[in-house]
Design a protein around this motif. Sequence first.
Motif, PDB file in Angstrom:
ATOM      1  N   ASP A  77     -46.705 -10.314  27.641  1.00 44.24           N
ATOM      2  CA  ASP A  77     -47.851 -10.629  26.795  1.00 44.24           C
ATOM      3  C   ASP A  77     -47.345 -11.512  25.653  1.00 44.24           C
ATOM      4  O   ASP A  77     -46.996 -11.012  24.591  1.00 44.24           O
ATOM      5  CB  ASP A  77     -48.493  -9.349  26.255  1.00 44.24           C
ATOM      6  N   MET A  80     -47.926 -11.191  21.812  1.00 49.49           N
ATOM      7  CA  MET A  80     -47.344 -10.076  21.060  1.00 49.49           C
ATOM      8  C   MET A  80     -46.090 -10.488  20.289  1.00 49.49           C
ATOM      9  O   MET A  80     -45.594  -9.727  19.468  1.00 49.49           O
ATOM     10  CB  MET A  80     -46.984  -8.923  22.000  1.00 49.49           C
ATOM     11  N   CYS A  97     -40.800  -6.761  24.633  1.00 56.37           N
ATOM     12  CA  CYS A  97     -42.027  -6.171  24.071  1.00 56.37           C
ATOM     13  C   CYS A  97     -42.542  -5.001  24.911  1.00 56.37           C
ATOM     14  O   CYS A  97     -43.619  -4.491  24.649  1.00 56.37           O
ATOM     15  CB  CYS A  97     -43.140  -7.214  24.007  1.00 56.37           C
ATOM     16  N   HIS A 104     -47.208  -2.353  25.688  1.00 55.94           N
ATOM     17  CA  HIS A 104     -46.780  -3.635  25.139  1.00 55.94           C
ATOM     18  C   HIS A 104     -46.981  -3.576  23.632  1.00 55.94           C
ATOM     19  O   HIS A 104     -48.089  -3.337  23.168  1.00 55.94           O
ATOM     20  CB  HIS A 104     -47.604  -4.772  25.734  1.00 55.94           C
ATOM     21  N   THR A 105     -45.931  -3.753  22.891  1.00 57.05           N
ATOM     22  CA  THR A 105     -45.988  -3.637  21.433  1.00 57.05           C
ATOM     23  C   THR A 105     -45.480  -4.934  20.798  1.00 57.05           C
ATOM     24  O   THR A 105     -44.695  -5.661  21.401  1.00 57.05           O
ATOM     25  CB  THR A 105     -45.153  -2.437  20.948  1.00 57.05           C
ATOM     26  N   PRO A 106     -45.915  -5.220  19.576  1.00 58.42           N
ATOM     27  CA  PRO A 106     -45.605  -6.521  18.978  1.00 58.42           C
ATOM     28  C   PRO A 106     -44.205  -6.638  18.381  1.00 58.42           C
ATOM     29  O   PRO A 106     -43.614  -5.665  17.943  1.00 58.42           O
ATOM     30  CB  PRO A 106     -46.657  -6.645  17.878  1.00 58.42           C
ATOM     31  N   GLY A 127     -43.729  -1.093  17.995  1.00 58.08           N
ATOM     32  CA  GLY A 127     -43.604  -2.464  17.542  1.00 58.08           C
ATOM     33  C   GLY A 127     -42.500  -2.582  16.513  1.00 58.08           C
ATOM     34  O   GLY A 127     -41.935  -1.584  16.059  1.00 58.08           O
TER      35      GLY A 127
END
Length: 165
Positions: A77, A80, A97, A104-106, A127
């Motif tokens: 992604d 992100m 990520c 899915h984390t930023p 994140g």
Amino acid sequence: MYLVRLFYTYVLHKMPPYYAHYPLWLAIWKPLRKFINVIIIPSIPFNTVRIFLYRIIGFKIGKNVFIGMKCYMDDIDPSMTIIKDDVTISYGCYFACHGKNQPHTPILIESGVYIGMRSNIMSGKNGITIGTNSIIGAGSLVLNSIAPDTTAYGVPAKIASCGQS
């Protein structure tokens, strides 16, 4: 993709894979994006072209950014990964990520950050943010957010204490 779902359901008697539910354009774009991100972009010797192509495939990259050759930006992604202005990412750095049993984390890299050669940035379950004007030492593994104006290094990365550089 409808035919793929039918094939899996009635011929193989299995659940169709996740990508069988994608529209055709997305099923073509994702592997193409992966090829561009992993094979083509890291080998381009011109930073401006690398940055341009990273932006085209969806990464959010600010002005006056240097990303060295042979870096891997996680393309599951691309939106992100946010890199703000005046950031230097040295050669061979990896950004992740996502992971097993992890959403899915930023990854947010604030302005003025320097990331040393062969460092790994992993966003974990919540994140990660690397604060303004921070320095990440070469070969570091960053698993937690780094405060602004901080130097961190090591595996895993630890904040440098006073008196150390």
